[in-house]
Motif scaffolding. Sequence first.
Motif, PDB file in Angstrom:
ATOM      1  N   TRP A   1      -6.618  12.242  10.183  1.00 32.74           N
ATOM      2  CA  TRP A   1      -5.703  11.106  10.061  1.00 32.74           C
ATOM      3  C   TRP A   1      -5.687  10.494   8.664  1.00 32.74           C
ATOM      4  CZ3 TRP A   1      -2.313  10.468  13.809  1.00 32.74           C
ATOM      5  CH2 TRP A   1      -2.623  11.005  15.066  1.00 32.74           C
ATOM      6  N   PHE A   2      -6.529  11.011   7.782  1.00 32.73           N
ATOM      7  CA  PHE A   2      -6.558  10.424   6.440  1.00 32.73           C
ATOM      8  C   PHE A   2      -5.211  10.649   5.743  1.00 32.73           C
ATOM      9  CE2 PHE A   2      -7.634  10.573   1.838  1.00 32.73           C
ATOM     10  CZ  PHE A   2      -7.937   9.219   1.724  1.00 32.73           C
ATOM     11  N   GLY A   3      -4.664   9.581   5.184  1.00 35.13           N
ATOM     12  CA  GLY A   3      -3.385   9.701   4.488  1.00 35.13           C
ATOM     13  C   GLY A   3      -2.186   9.353   5.342  1.00 35.13           C
ATOM     14  N   HIS A   4      -2.427   9.109   6.654  1.00 36.35           N
ATOM     15  CA  HIS A   4      -1.307   8.761   7.543  1.00 36.35           C
ATOM     16  C   HIS A   4      -1.175   7.235   7.609  1.00 36.35           C
ATOM     17  CE1 HIS A   4      -1.434  12.745  10.026  1.00 36.35           C
ATOM     18  NE2 HIS A   4      -1.944  12.913   8.836  1.00 36.35           N
ATOM     19  N   LEU A   5      -0.056   6.713   7.212  1.00 33.09           N
ATOM     20  CA  LEU A   5       0.149   5.264   7.210  1.00 33.09           C
ATOM     21  C   LEU A   5       1.151   4.876   8.289  1.00 33.09           C
ATOM     22  CD1 LEU A   5       0.483   4.557   3.361  1.00 33.09           C
ATOM     23  CD2 LEU A   5      -1.579   4.781   4.757  1.00 33.09           C
ATOM     24  N   ASP A   6       0.809   3.868   9.053  1.00 34.84           N
ATOM     25  CA  ASP A   6       1.736   3.343  10.058  1.00 34.84           C
ATOM     26  C   ASP A   6       2.812   2.518   9.343  1.00 34.84           C
ATOM     27  OD1 ASP A   6       1.642   2.513  13.304  1.00 34.84           O
ATOM     28  OD2 ASP A   6       2.681   1.116  11.970  1.00 34.84           O
ATOM     29  N   SER A   7       4.060   2.722   9.709  1.00 39.58           N
ATOM     30  CA  SER A   7       5.157   2.040   8.997  1.00 39.58           C
ATOM     31  C   SER A   7       5.856   0.979   9.855  1.00 39.58           C
ATOM     32  CB  SER A   7       6.188   3.068   8.521  1.00 39.58           C
ATOM     33  OG  SER A   7       6.792   3.691   9.638  1.00 39.58           O
ATOM     34  N   THR A   8       5.212   0.584  10.940  1.00 42.28           N
ATOM     35  CA  THR A   8       5.866  -0.374  11.844  1.00 42.28           C
ATOM     36  C   THR A   8       6.166  -1.693  11.142  1.00 42.28           C
ATOM     37  OG1 THR A   8       4.586   0.584  13.645  1.00 42.28           O
ATOM     38  CG2 THR A   8       5.688  -1.507  14.098  1.00 42.28           C
TER      39      THR A   8
ATOM     40  N   ARG B   1       0.861  -1.188   0.000  1.00 42.34           N
ATOM     41  CA  ARG B   1       0.000   0.000   0.000  1.00 42.34           C
ATOM     42  C   ARG B   1       0.893   1.232   0.000  1.00 42.34           C
ATOM     43  NH1 ARG B   1      -4.671  -2.126   4.233  1.00 42.34           N
ATOM     44  NH2 ARG B   1      -5.809  -3.371   2.711  1.00 42.34           N
ATOM     45  N   LEU B   2       0.942   1.887  -1.166  1.00 43.43           N
ATOM     46  CA  LEU B   2       1.874   3.005  -1.339  1.00 43.43           C
ATOM     47  C   LEU B   2       1.277   4.303  -0.800  1.00 43.43           C
ATOM     48  CD1 LEU B   2       3.271   2.397  -4.943  1.00 43.43           C
ATOM     49  CD2 LEU B   2       3.915   1.313  -2.779  1.00 43.43           C
ATOM     50  N   PRO B   3       2.152   5.189  -0.337  1.00 46.12           N
ATOM     51  CA  PRO B   3       1.728   6.520   0.103  1.00 46.12           C
ATOM     52  C   PRO B   3       1.802   7.467  -1.099  1.00 46.12           C
ATOM     53  CG  PRO B   3       4.041   6.290   0.490  1.00 46.12           C
ATOM     54  CD  PRO B   3       3.607   5.044  -0.257  1.00 46.12           C
ATOM     55  N   PHE B   4       1.868   8.748  -0.855  1.00 52.12           N
ATOM     56  CA  PHE B   4       2.128   9.724  -1.925  1.00 52.12           C
ATOM     57  C   PHE B   4       3.581   9.519  -2.367  1.00 52.12           C
ATOM     58  CE2 PHE B   4       3.313  13.647  -3.848  1.00 52.12           C
ATOM     59  CZ  PHE B   4       2.150  14.199  -4.366  1.00 52.12           C
ATOM     60  N   VAL B   5       3.757   9.182  -3.631  1.00 50.87           N
ATOM     61  CA  VAL B   5       5.104   8.885  -4.145  1.00 50.87           C
ATOM     62  C   VAL B   5       5.623  10.118  -4.893  1.00 50.87           C
ATOM     63  CG1 VAL B   5       6.474   7.325  -5.578  1.00 50.87           C
ATOM     64  CG2 VAL B   5       4.435   6.462  -4.385  1.00 50.87           C
ATOM     65  N   TYR B   6       6.887  10.434  -4.710  1.00 56.13           N
ATOM     66  CA  TYR B   6       7.418  11.656  -5.309  1.00 56.13           C
ATOM     67  C   TYR B   6       8.877  11.450  -5.702  1.00 56.13           C
ATOM     68  CZ  TYR B   6      10.224  12.356  -1.147  1.00 56.13           C
ATOM     69  OH  TYR B   6      11.156  12.174  -0.165  1.00 56.13           O
ATOM     70  N   GLY B   7       9.372  12.407  -6.468  1.00 51.61           N
ATOM     71  CA  GLY B   7      10.808  12.488  -6.702  1.00 51.61           C
ATOM     72  C   GLY B   7      11.210  12.403  -8.163  1.00 51.61           C
TER      73      GLY B   7
ATOM     74  N   SER C   1       1.434  10.633   4.320  1.00 52.76           N
ATOM     75  CA  SER C   1       2.689   9.880   4.341  1.00 52.76           C
ATOM     76  C   SER C   1       3.230   9.868   2.920  1.00 52.76           C
ATOM     77  CB  SER C   1       2.433   8.441   4.797  1.00 52.76           C
ATOM     78  OG  SER C   1       1.975   8.414   6.132  1.00 52.76           O
ATOM     79  N   VAL C   2       4.547   9.856   2.808  1.00 52.03           N
ATOM     80  CA  VAL C   2       5.164   9.923   1.476  1.00 52.03           C
ATOM     81  C   VAL C   2       6.320   8.921   1.385  1.00 52.03           C
ATOM     82  CG1 VAL C   2       4.611  12.392   1.290  1.00 52.03           C
ATOM     83  CG2 VAL C   2       6.886  11.714   2.042  1.00 52.03           C
ATOM     84  N   ALA C   3       6.747   8.658   0.177  1.00 53.57           N
ATOM     85  CA  ALA C   3       7.981   7.893  -0.045  1.00 53.57           C
ATOM     86  C   ALA C   3       8.556   8.288  -1.397  1.00 53.57           C
ATOM     87  CB  ALA C   3       7.718   6.382   0.001  1.00 53.57           C
ATOM     88  N   HIS C   4       9.865   8.297  -1.454  1.00 50.69           N
ATOM     89  CA  HIS C   4      10.584   8.632  -2.686  1.00 50.69           C
ATOM     90  C   HIS C   4      10.640   7.405  -3.602  1.00 50.69           C
ATOM     91  CE1 HIS C   4      14.032   9.728  -5.250  1.00 50.69           C
ATOM     92  NE2 HIS C   4      13.693  10.981  -4.968  1.00 50.69           N
ATOM     93  N   HIS C   5      10.717   7.656  -4.909  1.00 51.46           N
ATOM     94  CA  HIS C   5      10.794   6.551  -5.879  1.00 51.46           C
ATOM     95  C   HIS C   5      11.911   5.557  -5.543  1.00 51.46           C
ATOM     96  CE1 HIS C   5       7.771   7.808  -8.762  1.00 51.46           C
ATOM     97  NE2 HIS C   5       8.221   9.050  -8.678  1.00 51.46           N
TER      98      HIS C   5
ATOM     99  N   THR D   1       6.035   3.637   3.604  1.00 48.32           N
ATOM    100  CA  THR D   1       6.224   5.087   3.805  1.00 48.32           C
ATOM    101  C   THR D   1       7.668   5.305   4.256  1.00 48.32           C
ATOM    102  OG1 THR D   1       6.055   6.015   6.060  1.00 48.32           O
ATOM    103  CG2 THR D   1       4.171   4.788   5.287  1.00 48.32           C
ATOM    104  N   ASP D   2       8.092   6.575   4.194  1.00 49.43           N
ATOM    105  CA  ASP D   2       9.454   6.849   4.668  1.00 49.43           C
ATOM    106  C   ASP D   2       9.511   6.820   6.197  1.00 49.43           C
ATOM    107  OD1 ASP D   2       8.325   9.299   5.412  1.00 49.43           O
ATOM    108  OD2 ASP D   2       9.339  10.452   3.845  1.00 49.43           O
ATOM    109  N   GLY D   3       8.359   6.713   6.848  1.00 55.09           N
ATOM    110  CA  GLY D   3       8.336   6.592   8.309  1.00 55.09           C
ATOM    111  C   GLY D   3       8.417   7.932   9.015  1.00 55.09           C
ATOM    112  N   ALA D   4       8.644   8.989   8.259  1.00 63.76           N
ATOM    113  CA  ALA D   4       8.693  10.330   8.855  1.00 63.76           C
ATOM    114  C   ALA D   4       7.258  10.822   9.063  1.00 63.76           C
ATOM    115  CB  ALA D   4       9.441  11.280   7.921  1.00 63.76           C
ATOM    116  N   PRO D   5       7.083  11.868   9.879  1.00 65.81           N
ATOM    117  CA  PRO D   5       5.735  12.417  10.011  1.00 65.81           C
ATOM    118  C   PRO D   5       5.193  12.835   8.642  1.00 65.81           C
ATOM    119  CG  PRO D   5       7.189  13.343  11.677  1.00 65.81           C
ATOM    120  CD  PRO D   5       8.056  12.551  10.738  1.00 65.81           C
ATOM    121  N   PRO D   6       3.887  12.616   8.427  1.00 64.71           N
ATOM    122  CA  PRO D   6       3.294  12.992   7.142  1.00 64.71           C
ATOM    123  C   PRO D   6       3.498  14.473   6.821  1.00 64.71           C
ATOM    124  CG  PRO D   6       1.825  11.578   8.371  1.00 64.71           C
ATOM    125  CD  PRO D   6       2.941  11.922   9.308  1.00 64.71           C
TER     126      PRO D   6
END
Length: 273
Positions: free
Chosen positions: A243-250, A155-161, A186-190, A213-218
Amino acid sequence: MTTLLLTGATGLVGSRLLPRLAQDGFECRALVRGEAALPPGTMAVRGDLADPDTLRAAVEGVDAVVHLAALFRTQDEAAIWRANHDGTRNLIAAVKEHAPNARLVMSSTGNVYNADATRPALETDECSPKSAYGASKVAAEQLLRDSGLTWAVLRLPFVYGEGDGHLASLHTLAPQFGLHPAQAYSVAHHRDIAAAVRLALTGVMDGRIVNVTDGAPPVTVYEMTRLAGRPIEGSAEPLTDPWFGHLDSTLIRELGFTPSVPTVYAAAREGIL
Ligand SMILES: NC(=O)c1ccc[n+]([C@@H]2O[C@H](COP(=O)([O-])OP(=O)(O)OC[C@H]3O[C@@H](n4cnc5c(N)ncnc54)[C@H](OP(=O)(O)O)[C@@H]3O)[C@@H](O)[C@H]2O)c1
Protein backbone atom coordinates in the motif's frame (compact mmCIF):
# COMPACT_ATOMS: atom_id res chain seq x y z
CA MET A 1 -4.26 41.85 -7.59
CA THR A 2 -3.01 39.07 -5.31
CA THR A 3 0.75 39.07 -4.86
CA LEU A 4 2.24 35.64 -4.46
CA LEU A 5 5.69 34.25 -3.72
CA LEU A 6 6.61 30.86 -5.16
CA THR A 7 9.59 28.96 -3.76
CA GLY A 8 11.07 26.11 -5.80
CA ALA A 9 10.14 27.84 -9.05
CA THR A 10 13.07 26.30 -10.92
CA GLY A 11 12.11 22.72 -10.00
CA LEU A 12 10.11 20.13 -11.91
CA VAL A 13 6.84 21.22 -10.33
CA GLY A 14 7.52 24.93 -9.83
CA SER A 15 8.66 25.62 -13.39
CA ARG A 16 5.31 24.30 -14.65
CA LEU A 17 3.24 25.91 -11.93
CA LEU A 18 4.67 29.44 -12.15
CA PRO A 19 3.46 30.25 -15.69
CA ARG A 20 0.01 28.94 -14.81
CA LEU A 21 -0.26 31.13 -11.72
CA ALA A 22 0.94 34.14 -13.71
CA GLN A 23 -1.65 33.34 -16.38
CA ASP A 24 -4.31 33.21 -13.65
CA GLY A 25 -3.54 36.84 -12.86
CA PHE A 26 -1.46 36.46 -9.72
CA GLU A 27 1.39 38.94 -9.43
CA CYS A 28 4.12 36.35 -9.08
CA ARG A 29 7.48 36.59 -7.40
CA ALA A 30 9.83 33.62 -7.47
CA LEU A 31 12.53 32.95 -4.91
CA VAL A 32 15.61 31.91 -6.88
CA ARG A 33 19.14 31.09 -5.78
CA GLY A 34 20.88 31.71 -9.08
CA GLU A 35 20.24 32.80 -12.65
CA ALA A 36 16.83 31.55 -13.73
CA ALA A 37 14.83 32.01 -16.91
CA LEU A 38 11.38 32.82 -15.57
CA PRO A 39 8.16 33.21 -17.56
CA PRO A 40 7.11 36.66 -18.71
CA GLY A 41 5.27 38.75 -16.14
CA THR A 42 6.97 37.11 -13.16
CA MET A 43 9.69 38.59 -11.00
CA ALA A 44 12.78 36.87 -9.61
CA VAL A 45 13.79 37.64 -6.04
CA ARG A 46 17.27 36.43 -5.21
CA GLY A 47 17.33 34.48 -1.99
CA ASP A 48 18.04 31.22 -0.25
CA LEU A 49 15.92 29.50 2.39
CA ALA A 50 19.16 28.77 4.22
CA ASP A 51 19.85 32.49 4.56
CA PRO A 52 17.09 34.20 6.57
CA ASP A 53 18.39 37.69 5.73
CA THR A 54 17.49 37.15 2.08
CA LEU A 55 13.86 36.30 2.76
CA ARG A 56 12.50 39.67 3.88
CA ALA A 57 12.48 41.16 0.38
CA ALA A 58 10.85 38.01 -0.95
CA VAL A 59 7.90 37.94 1.43
CA GLU A 60 7.27 41.60 2.22
CA GLY A 61 3.89 42.64 0.84
CA VAL A 62 2.76 39.20 -0.37
CA ASP A 63 -0.77 37.88 0.12
CA ALA A 64 0.22 34.25 -0.38
CA VAL A 65 3.25 32.00 -0.42
CA VAL A 66 3.35 28.72 -2.30
CA HIS A 67 6.26 26.84 -0.81
CA LEU A 68 7.57 24.05 -3.04
CA ALA A 69 11.31 24.33 -2.46
CA ALA A 70 12.76 21.13 -1.04
CA LEU A 71 15.60 18.67 -1.37
CA PHE A 72 15.07 14.94 -1.81
CA ARG A 73 16.85 13.56 -4.87
CA THR A 74 19.99 12.90 -2.82
CA GLN A 75 21.25 10.47 -0.18
CA ASP A 76 22.66 13.35 1.94
CA GLU A 77 20.28 13.21 4.91
CA ALA A 78 21.71 16.24 6.71
CA ALA A 79 21.21 18.34 3.57
CA ILE A 80 17.64 17.03 3.24
CA TRP A 81 16.84 18.14 6.82
CA ARG A 82 18.51 21.52 6.30
CA ALA A 83 16.50 22.25 3.17
CA ASN A 84 13.13 20.82 4.15
CA HIS A 85 12.95 21.51 7.87
CA ASP A 86 15.32 24.41 8.51
CA GLY A 87 14.41 26.09 5.22
CA THR A 88 10.71 25.91 6.03
CA ARG A 89 11.41 27.19 9.55
CA ASN A 90 13.25 30.22 8.10
CA LEU A 91 10.49 30.89 5.61
CA ILE A 92 7.79 30.70 8.29
CA ALA A 93 9.75 33.12 10.49
CA ALA A 94 10.07 35.60 7.62
CA VAL A 95 6.37 35.37 6.78
CA LYS A 96 5.39 35.82 10.43
CA GLU A 97 7.53 38.92 10.69
CA HIS A 98 6.96 40.59 7.34
CA ALA A 99 3.67 39.24 5.93
CA PRO A 100 1.74 37.81 8.88
CA ASN A 101 -1.59 37.83 7.06
CA ALA A 102 -0.33 35.86 4.07
CA ARG A 103 -1.67 32.37 3.35
CA LEU A 104 1.14 29.79 3.19
CA VAL A 105 0.50 26.73 1.03
CA MET A 106 3.21 24.08 1.36
CA SER A 107 3.82 21.02 -0.77
CA SER A 108 4.53 17.86 1.13
CA THR A 109 4.61 14.30 -0.12
CA GLY A 110 2.98 10.88 0.00
CA ASN A 111 6.34 9.68 1.35
CA VAL A 112 5.24 10.91 4.80
CA TYR A 113 3.02 7.85 5.18
CA ASN A 114 4.21 4.65 6.78
CA ALA A 115 5.44 2.01 4.37
CA ASP A 116 3.57 -0.81 6.14
CA ALA A 117 0.12 0.79 5.63
CA THR A 118 -2.83 -1.59 5.30
CA ARG A 119 -4.91 0.56 2.93
CA PRO A 120 -4.62 3.82 0.92
CA ALA A 121 -3.30 6.63 3.11
CA LEU A 122 -5.65 9.08 4.78
CA GLU A 123 -4.58 12.54 5.86
CA THR A 124 -5.43 11.66 9.46
CA ASP A 125 -3.07 8.66 9.57
CA GLU A 126 -0.23 8.74 12.03
CA CYS A 127 3.02 9.36 10.13
CA SER A 128 6.39 8.08 11.27
CA PRO A 129 8.29 7.59 8.01
CA LYS A 130 11.75 6.05 8.07
CA SER A 131 13.24 8.09 5.21
CA ALA A 132 14.90 11.44 5.94
CA TYR A 133 12.79 12.95 3.19
CA GLY A 134 9.48 11.77 4.67
CA ALA A 135 10.49 12.59 8.25
CA SER A 136 11.76 16.07 7.34
CA LYS A 137 8.48 16.82 5.57
CA VAL A 138 6.41 15.65 8.56
CA ALA A 139 8.52 17.95 10.74
CA ALA A 140 8.09 20.85 8.31
CA GLU A 141 4.32 20.28 8.24
CA GLN A 142 4.31 20.45 12.03
CA LEU A 143 6.17 23.77 12.00
CA LEU A 144 3.51 25.16 9.72
CA ARG A 145 0.65 23.77 11.81
CA ASP A 146 2.13 25.39 14.91
CA SER A 147 2.99 28.67 13.18
CA GLY A 148 -0.18 30.64 13.87
CA LEU A 149 -0.26 31.54 10.16
CA THR A 150 -3.05 30.71 7.72
CA TRP A 151 -1.79 27.51 6.11
CA ALA A 152 -2.58 24.50 3.96
CA VAL A 153 -0.47 21.43 3.20
CA LEU A 154 -0.76 19.54 -0.09
CA ARG A 155 0.64 16.02 0.05
CA LEU A 156 1.63 15.42 -3.56
CA PRO A 157 1.82 12.02 -5.26
CA PHE A 158 4.22 11.13 -8.08
CA VAL A 159 3.95 14.18 -10.34
CA TYR A 160 4.48 13.80 -14.08
CA GLY A 161 3.92 15.34 -17.46
CA GLU A 162 4.92 17.99 -19.97
CA GLY A 163 8.26 16.41 -20.76
CA ASP A 164 9.59 16.72 -17.21
CA GLY A 165 11.42 13.39 -17.55
CA HIS A 166 10.12 12.13 -14.22
CA LEU A 167 8.49 8.94 -15.55
CA ALA A 168 11.56 8.18 -17.64
CA SER A 169 13.86 8.71 -14.65
CA LEU A 170 12.30 5.65 -12.97
CA HIS A 171 14.27 3.43 -15.32
CA THR A 172 17.38 4.47 -13.37
CA LEU A 173 15.78 5.24 -9.99
CA ALA A 174 13.92 1.93 -9.64
CA PRO A 175 17.04 -0.25 -9.45
CA GLN A 176 18.93 2.45 -7.50
CA PHE A 177 16.28 2.65 -4.76
CA GLY A 178 15.29 -1.03 -4.95
CA LEU A 179 11.74 -0.29 -6.13
CA HIS A 180 9.71 -3.39 -6.96
CA PRO A 181 8.27 -3.22 -10.50
CA ALA A 182 4.83 -3.96 -9.00
CA GLN A 183 5.03 -1.12 -6.45
CA ALA A 184 2.29 1.30 -7.45
CA TYR A 185 2.06 5.02 -6.85
CA SER A 186 -0.78 7.48 -6.93
CA VAL A 187 0.02 10.11 -9.54
CA ALA A 188 -1.10 13.52 -10.76
CA HIS A 189 -0.30 15.57 -13.83
CA HIS A 190 1.28 19.03 -13.54
CA ARG A 191 -1.93 20.54 -14.86
CA ASP A 192 -3.80 19.16 -11.85
CA ILE A 193 -1.12 20.11 -9.36
CA ALA A 194 -1.80 23.67 -10.51
CA ALA A 195 -5.54 23.08 -10.07
CA ALA A 196 -4.97 21.84 -6.52
CA VAL A 197 -2.77 24.85 -5.68
CA ARG A 198 -5.39 27.22 -7.10
CA LEU A 199 -8.00 25.56 -4.91
CA ALA A 200 -5.75 25.89 -1.85
CA LEU A 201 -5.28 29.58 -2.63
CA THR A 202 -9.04 30.12 -2.37
CA GLY A 203 -8.86 29.19 1.31
CA VAL A 204 -10.98 26.01 1.22
CA MET A 205 -8.02 24.01 2.47
CA ASP A 206 -7.02 26.40 5.25
CA GLY A 207 -5.84 24.54 8.34
CA ARG A 208 -5.92 21.23 6.48
CA ILE A 209 -3.56 18.60 5.15
CA VAL A 210 -4.85 17.33 1.81
CA ASN A 211 -3.72 14.45 -0.39
CA VAL A 212 -3.51 15.28 -4.09
CA THR A 213 -3.98 12.52 -6.70
CA ASP A 214 -5.84 12.00 -9.95
CA GLY A 215 -8.06 9.57 -8.00
CA ALA A 216 -7.40 6.75 -10.44
CA PRO A 217 -5.91 3.46 -9.26
CA PRO A 218 -2.18 3.84 -8.57
CA VAL A 219 0.22 3.02 -11.41
CA THR A 220 2.98 0.44 -11.04
CA VAL A 221 6.62 1.36 -11.47
CA TYR A 222 6.75 -1.15 -14.31
CA GLU A 223 3.85 0.52 -16.14
CA MET A 224 5.33 3.97 -15.61
CA THR A 225 8.66 2.97 -17.12
CA ARG A 226 6.82 1.33 -20.01
CA LEU A 227 4.76 4.46 -20.65
CA ALA A 228 7.99 6.45 -20.69
CA GLY A 229 9.38 4.08 -23.32
CA ARG A 230 12.12 2.77 -21.01
CA PRO A 231 10.68 -0.40 -19.37
CA ILE A 232 12.47 -2.08 -16.50
CA GLU A 233 12.57 -5.83 -15.91
CA GLY A 234 9.44 -7.34 -14.35
CA SER A 235 9.46 -9.50 -11.21
CA ALA A 236 7.28 -12.15 -9.56
CA GLU A 237 8.91 -11.64 -6.15
CA PRO A 238 6.39 -10.81 -3.41
CA LEU A 239 5.77 -7.12 -2.79
CA THR A 240 6.66 -6.13 0.78
CA ASP A 241 4.70 -2.90 1.24
CA PRO A 242 1.75 -3.21 -1.13
CA TRP A 243 0.00 0.00 0.00
CA PHE A 244 2.98 2.32 0.10
CA GLY A 245 2.44 5.21 -2.31
CA HIS A 246 -1.35 4.83 -2.45
CA LEU A 247 -3.10 8.05 -1.43
CA ASP A 248 -6.80 8.31 -0.65
CA SER A 249 -8.35 11.16 -2.64
CA THR A 250 -11.72 11.43 -0.91
CA LEU A 251 -10.99 14.67 0.92
CA ILE A 252 -9.71 16.70 -2.02
CA ARG A 253 -12.70 15.65 -4.10
CA GLU A 254 -15.04 16.73 -1.31
CA LEU A 255 -13.26 20.09 -1.34
CA GLY A 256 -14.14 20.58 -5.01
CA PHE A 257 -11.16 19.17 -6.91
CA THR A 258 -11.83 17.43 -10.21
CA PRO A 259 -8.70 16.35 -12.07
CA SER A 260 -8.60 17.37 -15.71
CA VAL A 261 -6.17 14.54 -16.53
CA PRO A 262 -8.01 11.49 -15.17
CA THR A 263 -5.26 8.91 -15.68
CA VAL A 264 -1.69 8.64 -16.88
CA TYR A 265 -3.06 6.73 -19.88
CA ALA A 266 -5.31 9.66 -20.75
CA ALA A 267 -2.24 11.89 -20.57
CA ALA A 268 -0.42 9.56 -22.96
CA ARG A 269 -3.34 9.73 -25.41
CA GLU A 270 -3.41 13.53 -25.13
CA GLY A 271 0.35 13.69 -25.78
CA ILE A 272 1.08 15.48 -22.53
CA LEU A 273 3.43 13.00 -20.90
N1 LIG B 1 8.02 15.86 -8.23
C1 LIG B 1 7.24 14.99 -7.57
O1 LIG B 1 6.80 13.95 -8.09
C2 LIG B 1 6.85 15.27 -6.14
C3 LIG B 1 6.14 14.29 -5.45
C4 LIG B 1 5.73 14.54 -4.15
C5 LIG B 1 6.04 15.76 -3.56
N2 LIG B 1 6.74 16.69 -4.25
C6 LIG B 1 7.05 17.98 -3.59
O2 LIG B 1 6.88 19.03 -4.52
C7 LIG B 1 7.87 20.03 -4.30
C8 LIG B 1 8.61 20.31 -5.60
O3 LIG B 1 9.20 19.12 -6.08
P1 LIG B 1 10.08 19.12 -7.40
O4 LIG B 1 10.02 17.76 -7.97
O5 LIG B 1 9.73 20.29 -8.26
O6 LIG B 1 11.55 19.35 -6.78
P2 LIG B 1 12.90 19.75 -7.55
O7 LIG B 1 12.75 19.57 -9.01
O8 LIG B 1 14.00 19.01 -6.86
O9 LIG B 1 13.06 21.30 -7.25
C9 LIG B 1 13.40 21.75 -5.98
C10 LIG B 1 13.34 23.26 -5.96
O10 LIG B 1 13.65 23.72 -4.63
C11 LIG B 1 14.61 24.75 -4.73
N3 LIG B 1 15.41 24.80 -3.51
C12 LIG B 1 16.01 23.78 -2.87
N4 LIG B 1 16.69 24.23 -1.79
C13 LIG B 1 16.47 25.58 -1.74
C14 LIG B 1 16.90 26.61 -0.88
N5 LIG B 1 17.70 26.36 0.19
N6 LIG B 1 16.50 27.87 -1.12
C15 LIG B 1 15.71 28.13 -2.19
N7 LIG B 1 15.28 27.21 -3.05
C16 LIG B 1 15.67 25.94 -2.83
C17 LIG B 1 15.44 24.36 -5.96
O11 LIG B 1 16.14 25.49 -6.40
P3 LIG B 1 17.53 25.38 -7.26
O12 LIG B 1 17.10 25.34 -8.70
O13 LIG B 1 18.27 26.60 -6.89
O14 LIG B 1 18.22 24.11 -6.82
C18 LIG B 1 14.31 23.94 -6.90
O15 LIG B 1 13.70 25.07 -7.46
C19 LIG B 1 8.74 19.52 -3.16
O16 LIG B 1 8.29 20.13 -1.97
C20 LIG B 1 8.49 18.04 -3.12
O17 LIG B 1 8.64 17.53 -1.81
C21 LIG B 1 7.16 16.48 -5.53
